[in-house]
Design a protein around this motif. Structure first.
Motif, PDB file in Angstrom:
ATOM      1  N   MET A 212      -6.830   8.550   6.623  1.00  0.00           N
ATOM      2  CA  MET A 212      -5.700   7.793   6.071  1.00  0.00           C
ATOM      3  C   MET A 212      -4.511   7.872   7.017  1.00  0.00           C
ATOM      4  O   MET A 212      -3.816   6.876   7.270  1.00  0.00           O
ATOM      5  CB  MET A 212      -5.316   8.354   4.701  1.00  0.00           C
ATOM      6  CG  MET A 212      -6.304   8.091   3.585  1.00  0.00           C
ATOM      7  SD  MET A 212      -6.189   6.433   2.873  1.00  0.00           S
ATOM      8  CE  MET A 212      -4.788   6.641   1.757  1.00  0.00           C
ATOM      9  N   ARG A 215      -5.106   5.880  10.361  1.00  0.00           N
ATOM     10  CA  ARG A 215      -5.053   4.423  10.196  1.00  0.00           C
ATOM     11  C   ARG A 215      -3.659   3.917   9.824  1.00  0.00           C
ATOM     12  O   ARG A 215      -3.448   2.723   9.665  1.00  0.00           O
ATOM     13  CB  ARG A 215      -6.029   3.995   9.103  1.00  0.00           C
ATOM     14  CG  ARG A 215      -7.474   4.304   9.402  1.00  0.00           C
ATOM     15  CD  ARG A 215      -8.051   3.348  10.416  1.00  0.00           C
ATOM     16  NE  ARG A 215      -9.409   3.712  10.785  1.00  0.00           N
ATOM     17  CZ  ARG A 215     -10.115   3.128  11.727  1.00  0.00           C
ATOM     18  NH1 ARG A 215      -9.566   2.132  12.412  1.00  0.00           N
ATOM     19  NH2 ARG A 215     -11.345   3.511  12.025  1.00  0.00           N
ATOM     20  N   LEU A 217      -2.106   4.486   7.051  1.00  0.00           N
ATOM     21  CA  LEU A 217      -1.996   4.180   5.630  1.00  0.00           C
ATOM     22  C   LEU A 217      -0.942   5.026   4.924  1.00  0.00           C
ATOM     23  O   LEU A 217      -0.489   4.678   3.831  1.00  0.00           O
ATOM     24  CB  LEU A 217      -3.352   4.379   4.951  1.00  0.00           C
ATOM     25  CG  LEU A 217      -4.405   3.314   5.270  1.00  0.00           C
ATOM     26  CD1 LEU A 217      -5.783   3.779   4.857  1.00  0.00           C
ATOM     27  CD2 LEU A 217      -4.068   2.007   4.569  1.00  0.00           C
ATOM     28  N   LEU A 222       2.465   4.765   0.332  1.00  0.00           N
ATOM     29  CA  LEU A 222       1.334   5.627  -0.014  1.00  0.00           C
ATOM     30  C   LEU A 222       1.585   7.065   0.408  1.00  0.00           C
ATOM     31  O   LEU A 222       1.127   8.001  -0.244  1.00  0.00           O
ATOM     32  CB  LEU A 222       0.040   5.115   0.630  1.00  0.00           C
ATOM     33  CG  LEU A 222      -0.568   3.851   0.049  1.00  0.00           C
ATOM     34  CD1 LEU A 222      -1.838   3.476   0.824  1.00  0.00           C
ATOM     35  CD2 LEU A 222      -0.899   4.025  -1.431  1.00  0.00           C
ATOM     36  N   PHE A 237      -9.972   3.304  -1.607  1.00  0.00           N
ATOM     37  CA  PHE A 237      -9.529   3.785  -0.307  1.00  0.00           C
ATOM     38  C   PHE A 237     -10.677   4.354   0.517  1.00  0.00           C
ATOM     39  O   PHE A 237     -10.699   4.203   1.745  1.00  0.00           O
ATOM     40  CB  PHE A 237      -8.397   4.805  -0.484  1.00  0.00           C
ATOM     41  CG  PHE A 237      -7.118   4.175  -0.945  1.00  0.00           C
ATOM     42  CD1 PHE A 237      -6.369   3.393  -0.085  1.00  0.00           C
ATOM     43  CD2 PHE A 237      -6.675   4.326  -2.253  1.00  0.00           C
ATOM     44  CE1 PHE A 237      -5.191   2.783  -0.514  1.00  0.00           C
ATOM     45  CE2 PHE A 237      -5.512   3.720  -2.686  1.00  0.00           C
ATOM     46  CZ  PHE A 237      -4.766   2.941  -1.814  1.00  0.00           C
ATOM     47  N   LEU A 280      -0.837  -1.607   1.809  1.00  0.00           N
ATOM     48  CA  LEU A 280      -1.457  -1.461   3.131  1.00  0.00           C
ATOM     49  C   LEU A 280      -0.512  -1.921   4.231  1.00  0.00           C
ATOM     50  O   LEU A 280       0.296  -2.835   4.030  1.00  0.00           O
ATOM     51  CB  LEU A 280      -2.745  -2.273   3.201  1.00  0.00           C
ATOM     52  CG  LEU A 280      -3.821  -1.963   2.146  1.00  0.00           C
ATOM     53  CD1 LEU A 280      -5.051  -2.827   2.383  1.00  0.00           C
ATOM     54  CD2 LEU A 280      -4.192  -0.489   2.148  1.00  0.00           C
ATOM     55  N   LEU A 284      -3.418  -4.206   8.643  1.00  0.00           N
ATOM     56  CA  LEU A 284      -4.694  -4.000   7.950  1.00  0.00           C
ATOM     57  C   LEU A 284      -4.923  -5.026   6.844  1.00  0.00           C
ATOM     58  O   LEU A 284      -6.069  -5.237   6.431  1.00  0.00           O
ATOM     59  CB  LEU A 284      -4.758  -2.589   7.360  1.00  0.00           C
ATOM     60  CG  LEU A 284      -4.740  -1.430   8.350  1.00  0.00           C
ATOM     61  CD1 LEU A 284      -4.918  -0.105   7.613  1.00  0.00           C
ATOM     62  CD2 LEU A 284      -5.833  -1.594   9.406  1.00  0.00           C
ATOM     63  N   LYS A 285      -3.864  -5.640   6.353  1.00  0.00           N
ATOM     64  CA  LYS A 285      -4.017  -6.609   5.268  1.00  0.00           C
ATOM     65  C   LYS A 285      -4.918  -7.771   5.663  1.00  0.00           C
ATOM     66  O   LYS A 285      -5.629  -8.331   4.820  1.00  0.00           O
ATOM     67  CB  LYS A 285      -2.651  -7.135   4.834  1.00  0.00           C
ATOM     68  CG  LYS A 285      -1.826  -6.120   4.059  1.00  0.00           C
ATOM     69  CD  LYS A 285      -0.466  -6.687   3.672  1.00  0.00           C
ATOM     70  CE  LYS A 285       0.361  -5.658   2.917  1.00  0.00           C
ATOM     71  NZ  LYS A 285       1.709  -6.157   2.574  1.00  0.00           N
TER      72      LYS A 285
END
Length: 324
Positions: A212, A215, A217, A222, A237, A280, A284-285
């Motif tokens: 996570m 990346r 995230l 988050l 996730f 996100l 990444l979306k």
């Protein structure tokens, strides 16, 4: 405000309600099993009587049953269990639905309807020769050697290793699965901060939090939220990280009648999928999309190459009197 006015107001809520959808789906499944005279549970008429013996009755085409049984035998040779879901004998099983929707395309090597639906939804279809596999797992990615591994319902791969679609199917579900540690009362659901020592999963060397972080995230809400994103949305996730690790895109295949994941109304579109995607990072979306079961089935029907089973699919999931 009186109770009467409150009840009236409840009936005027402009978005569909899950319970109504669930009742309708159960009714349709019950009618299909009854029409086929299949053995059902004494307690639930939408549930086949015996999982091990009767799950085949939940699959429309014999050639798809043969394909699944061949995959089970292949897995046994590799000394692993083929992951038929716990509720594969349920008339509302999303795994059974996926076998019924995509299984015929796989056994007949005809991906054109799925490609058309995917492309019209703005999702890039993999280039080159296509392979498709149900229930693909990646235990080594997260060091899940002694647990049920992270798996995805369907993976469509092209000629390049990083050119693939990781598809999670939802039919009657009303959630993305949560963390068992939290559900068992062994965690308070708080968001652990790096180095994540307060998380039991990190303690047993799972790499979810590390990935996570890698990346990006955790760079936004988050990471700063007091609530752990895994507590209630663990499955989402994990699967997203699996798809990203393999260089693929994550696609939710959903029933548009089910208001849980995506639902539209006078105040705008809402749903759990939209909510989670909103957290996100922007980069990444673009690798996360949704595709409705109706869109795929419409392309299959219009192809005129699967008329031997599309009528049964309609009866099984929409009802004999329902236009699709």
């Amino acid at each position: 405000m009186s109770k009467t006015n409150s009840r009236k107001r409840a009936l005027e809520w402009p978005y569909p309600r899950y319970k109504k959808y669930q009742r309708e789906l159960r009714k349709v499944a019950t009618e299909w099993f009854r029409e086929k005279d299949y053995p059902v549970s004494n307690k639930y008429s939408f549930l086949l009587a015996n999982r091990e013996r009767d799950w085949r009755c939940n699959i429309i085409l014999d050639e798809v049953v043969n394909y699944i049984e061949a995959e089970i035998a292949k897995a046994a040779l590799d000394k692993r269990a083929y992951p038929l879901h716990q509720h594969i004998h349920n008339g509302m099983s999303s795994q059974a639905m996926l076998f019924n929707l995509i299984g015929p395309l796989i056994v007949r090597d005809d991906y054109s309807p799925l490609k058309a639906a995917v492309s019209k939804s703005g999702i890039s279809w993999p280039d080159g020769p296509i392979t498709a596999d149900f229930e693909v797992s990646g235990s080594a990615i997260f060091k899940e050697e002694v647990a049920q591994p992270t798996s995805i319902d369907l993976v469509i791969k092209g000629g390049e290793a990083n050119d693939s679609l990781f598809i999670e199917a939802k039919l009657s579900e009303n959630e993305f699965g949560g963390c068992k540690i939290f559900e068992d009362g062994d965690c308070n659901g708080a968001n652990p901060s790096p180095p994540f020592d307060m998380c039991y999963l990190q303690w047993i060397y799972r790499t979810y939090w590390d990935q996570m972080q890698e990346r990006g995230l955790l760079d936004g809400l988050l990471g700063s939220s007091p609530f752990c994103p895994f507590a209630s949305h663990y499955q989402f996730f994990r699967e997203l990280l699996f798809a990203l690790h393999e260089g693929g895109s994550y696609v939710l295949l959903y029933d548009p009648r089910n208001p849980t994941f995506l639902s539209n109304g006078p105040f705008g579109e809402r749903g759990l999928f939209l909510f989670l995607v909103s957290f996100l990072p922007d980069d990444l979306k673009s690798r996360v999309s949704s595709l409705s079961i109706d869109q795929v089935f419409k392309e299959i029907v219009e192809s005129d190459l699967h008329d031997d089973w599309t009528g049964e699919f309609t009866a099984k999931y929409y009802g004999v009197d329902r236009d699709v």
